[in-house]
Design a protein around this motif. Structure first.
Motif, PDB file in Angstrom:
ATOM      1  N   ILE A 236       0.812  -1.193  -0.142  1.00  0.00           N
ATOM      2  CA  ILE A 236       0.003  -0.126   0.067  1.00  0.00           C
ATOM      3  C   ILE A 236       0.970   1.118   0.035  1.00  0.00           C
ATOM      4  O   ILE A 236       0.688   2.336  -0.849  1.00  0.00           O
ATOM      5  CB  ILE A 236      -1.002  -0.069   1.149  1.00  0.00           C
ATOM      6  CG1 ILE A 236      -1.936  -0.954   1.048  1.00  0.00           C
ATOM      7  CG2 ILE A 236      -1.769   1.360   1.287  1.00  0.00           C
ATOM      8  CD1 ILE A 236      -2.848  -1.396   2.148  1.00  0.00           C
ATOM      9  N   GLY A 237       1.841   1.255   0.820  1.00  0.00           N
ATOM     10  CA  GLY A 237       3.058   2.276   0.697  1.00  0.00           C
ATOM     11  C   GLY A 237       3.483   2.625  -0.550  1.00  0.00           C
ATOM     12  O   GLY A 237       3.831   3.780  -1.029  1.00  0.00           O
ATOM     13  N   LEU A 238       4.096   1.424  -1.194  1.00  0.00           N
ATOM     14  CA  LEU A 238       4.758   1.496  -2.384  1.00  0.00           C
ATOM     15  C   LEU A 238       3.804   1.942  -3.581  1.00  0.00           C
ATOM     16  O   LEU A 238       4.321   3.050  -4.298  1.00  0.00           O
ATOM     17  CB  LEU A 238       5.029   0.074  -2.999  1.00  0.00           C
ATOM     18  CG  LEU A 238       6.207  -0.625  -1.991  1.00  0.00           C
ATOM     19  CD1 LEU A 238       6.551  -2.162  -2.461  1.00  0.00           C
ATOM     20  CD2 LEU A 238       7.685   0.267  -2.392  1.00  0.00           C
ATOM     21  N   ILE A 239       2.657   1.967  -3.647  1.00  0.00           N
ATOM     22  CA  ILE A 239       1.577   2.452  -4.534  1.00  0.00           C
ATOM     23  C   ILE A 239       1.192   3.653  -4.366  1.00  0.00           C
ATOM     24  O   ILE A 239       1.306   4.313  -5.189  1.00  0.00           O
ATOM     25  CB  ILE A 239       0.346   1.508  -4.451  1.00  0.00           C
ATOM     26  CG1 ILE A 239       0.324   0.002  -4.789  1.00  0.00           C
ATOM     27  CG2 ILE A 239      -0.966   2.373  -5.150  1.00  0.00           C
ATOM     28  CD1 ILE A 239      -0.811  -0.874  -4.804  1.00  0.00           C
ATOM     29  N   HIS A 240       1.264   4.128  -2.726  1.00  0.00           N
ATOM     30  CA  HIS A 240       1.052   5.625  -2.705  1.00  0.00           C
ATOM     31  C   HIS A 240       2.197   6.375  -3.221  1.00  0.00           C
ATOM     32  O   HIS A 240       2.153   7.519  -3.928  1.00  0.00           O
ATOM     33  CB  HIS A 240       0.867   5.927  -1.198  1.00  0.00           C
ATOM     34  CG  HIS A 240      -0.575   5.478  -0.640  1.00  0.00           C
ATOM     35  ND1 HIS A 240      -1.614   6.244  -1.210  1.00  0.00           N
ATOM     36  CD2 HIS A 240      -0.882   4.762   0.272  1.00  0.00           C
ATOM     37  CE1 HIS A 240      -2.636   5.898  -0.665  1.00  0.00           C
ATOM     38  NE2 HIS A 240      -2.447   4.870   0.486  1.00  0.00           N
ATOM     39  N   ASN A 241       3.317   5.573  -3.177  1.00  0.00           N
ATOM     40  CA  ASN A 241       4.670   6.453  -3.339  1.00  0.00           C
ATOM     41  C   ASN A 241       4.718   6.578  -5.048  1.00  0.00           C
ATOM     42  O   ASN A 241       5.094   7.420  -5.425  1.00  0.00           O
ATOM     43  CB  ASN A 241       5.929   5.635  -3.162  1.00  0.00           C
ATOM     44  CG  ASN A 241       7.325   6.154  -3.502  1.00  0.00           C
ATOM     45  OD1 ASN A 241       7.380   7.194  -3.081  1.00  0.00           O
ATOM     46  ND2 ASN A 241       8.035   5.646  -4.143  1.00  0.00           N
TER      47      ASN A 241
END
Length: 414
Positions: A236-241
C-alpha cells in the motif's frame, strides 16, 4: 513478488519421509533410466531433476490408472522405474529439500499436486493442462474448485498472462463470496492475489482497492497473519509512493478529508489512527493502510473544537480534549456517544477545580489518573481516576511533584 501458490489448500504440517511407490502395472512408453551418481557435492541441476522425478512418481501413484497413463505420455522425461527414494536418502541435503518441496506441493487431489510440480519446474503448458483436468474433477465442490482456479491463475501470472490470471482469481473470489460471509478473513488471500496482478499491470487504483480490502479483512481475523499484514502495508505504501500521494490535501468533510486536524492518537495493537478533525468537530478513525476514515464521535454537535487525544489501551477508549466546550470526554470503542471525564457538560468555562477553560491536551497515567493542559487558565490540572474535582499541579505558582513551575501558556502535556 508473487502470488500465494497454495491459496486455500492446507499443506501437511509434519515432515513426510520419501516413500517407495508401487510400480505401475500398465504398459508405458519406453523411458530413459535415471542413473545419477549421488554424492554430497553432486550437481544441483541433477539433484533437482532427481527430486522432481521422485515427487512425480509419488503423485503419479495416487492417480487413477487412466490418469497415470495420460500423464506419463506427456512427461516421459520424469518417469522412471528406478528406486529414487533410496538414492535421495544417501544425500541428507537433497532429502531435506525433497521433504520441504513435498510439503509445498502436496494436495488432496494428486492432479493438483502434479500441476504444482509442473509449475515449480516452469513447465507451464503441462501445469495448465493438469489444472483444467482438475477443474473438471472438482466442479461439484466449490471449496476445491477455488483452490484449482487460484493455482491455474498462478500459472498465468508466472507466464505474464495477467488478464487470464485475473479471470481465474476473480472466479475464485466470486465463488467464495457466494458461500462465505463478506467479512470472512479467508478472502484476504484472494484480494491480495488480485491486487498483486493489478500492481504488476501498474493499475494502481484497483491494486490499492484490493490491497486495502485484504488488509481490512486480515485485521479482523481471530488470528491475524502478521507477515501478511506487513506485506499488505508495504505494498500500500509503495503504491502511494508510485502515485505520488503526498501532495497537499483539500479541506472538506467527506470521510477521506479533514479540516484543521489538531490531534492524533494511535492504537499500536492494530495500527488504528484516531484524528481530531477540529474544523469538522469530530474524531475520525483510520484503519491501518486506509485512505478514508469513519466518524467515531462528533459531527452531530457533540464535540466543539476537539484538540488533543489519548488512547487508553486498558479500556479501549480515547480521551478527547473538547477545547471549545471546555471539557474532557471519553469515547469507548463501540459506543454511540461519549461520557464526561472533567469540566462542565454544558460547556461552561471557569478557573475553579471543577471547571476548565479551553483544554488543549489530555494524558492518562497507569493508575487511570487524568492530566489536562488547561490552556486559557495557564495550568495543568490533575484528576484522580473517577474524580471530577481537579488539582493544579503546574502553573499559577503551584508545586509540581519535584519542582516549582511557572506556566505562561501550556498547550501540551509532555
Amino acid at each position: 513478488m508473487g502470488c500465494n501458490t497454495s491459496t486455500t489448500a492446507v499443506a501437511p504440517t509434519t515432515t513426510v519421509q520419501p516413500t517407495k511407490t508401487a510400480h505401475s502395472t500398465m504398459t508405458v512408453h519406453p523411458t530413459k533410466t535415471i542413473q545419477p551418481t549421488i554424492t554430497h557435492e553432486s550437481n544441483k541441476k541433477d539433484d533437482a531433476h532427481l527430486m522432481y522425478s521422485q515427487l512425480f512418481k509419488e503423485f503419479l501413484s495416487q492417480m487413477s490408472e487412466n490418469d497415470r497413463s495420460t500423464v506419463i505420455s506427456f512427461c516421459p522425461d520424469l518417469y522412471t522405474n528406478d528406486n529414487l527414494s533410496d538414492l535421495i536418502s544417501t544425500n541428507p541435503e537433497l532429502l531435506n529439500r525433497t521433504n520441504i518441496m513435498r510439503k509445498k506441493l502436496i494436495d488432496e487431489n494428486p492432479t493438483v499436486s502434479m500441476g504444482r510440480l509442473m509449475l515449480e519446474m516452469g513447465s507451464y503448458d503441462r501445469a495448465e493442462y493438469l489444472y483444467f483436468k482438475a477443474i473438471h474433477q472438482e466442479k461439484n465442490n466449490w471449496k476445491r474448485l477455488t483452490v484449482v482456479y487460484n493455482n491455474l491463475a498462478n500459472v498465468y501470472y508466472k507466464e505474464g498472462k495477467y488478464d487470464k490470471a485475473l479471470t481465474y482469481y476473480h472466479k475464485s473470489l466470486s465463488i467464495q463470496q457466494k458461500h462465505l460471509p463478506e467479512n470472512d478473513s479467508s478472502l484476504s488471500i484472494d484480494y491480495n492475489n488480485i491486487a498483486i496482478v493489478y500492481e504488476t499491470q501498474k493499475n494502481y487504483d484497483l491494486s490499492l482497492q484490493f490491497f486495502q480490502s485484504a488488509l481490512m479483512l486480515e485485521m479482523k481475523a481471530s488470528k491475524p497473519d502478521e507477515k501478511l499484514i506487513a506485506f499488505l502495508n508495504n505494498h500500500i505504501g509503495l503504491i502511494h509512493n508510485e502515485q505520488q500521494n503526498f501532495a497537499q490535501g483539500t479541506s472538506g468533510s467527506a470521510n477521506n478529508q479533514l479540516s484543521s486536524p489538531q490531534g492524533i492518537a494511535l492504537d499500536s495493537s492494530t495500527n488504528t489512527l484516531y484524528i481530531s478533525d477540529t474544523g469538522n468537530n469530530r474524531v475520525m478513525r483510520y484503519l491501518s493502510g486506509a485512505s478514508s476514515g469513519d466518524i467515531v464521535v462528533g459531527g452531530n454537535g457533540e464535540l466543539n473544537g476537539p484538540r488533543g487525544l489519548y488512547y487508553d489501551v486498558l479500556s479501549n477508549s480515547i480521551l478527547i480534549a473538547n477545547a471549545n466546550a471546555h471539557n474532557i470526554l471519553r469515547w469507548v470503542y463501540g459506543a454511540n456517544s461519549s461520557t464526561l471525564v472533567a469540566g462542565d457538560s454544558n460547556g461552561l468555562s471557569g478557573n475553579t477545580s471543577l471547571l476548565l477553560d479551553s483544554p488543549k491536551d489530555v494524558k492518562l497515567d497507569s493508575m487511570g489518573n487524568v492530566y489536562v493542559a488547561d490552556e486559557d487558565n495557564k495550568r495543568i490540572q490533575f484528576f484522580l481516576s473517577g474524580q471530577v474535582n481537579g488539582t493544579t499541579i503546574a502553573g499559577v505558582n503551584q508545586r509540581c511533584p519535584s519542582r516549582l513551575v511557572i506556566c505562561r501558556c501550556r498547550t501540551a502535556v509532555c
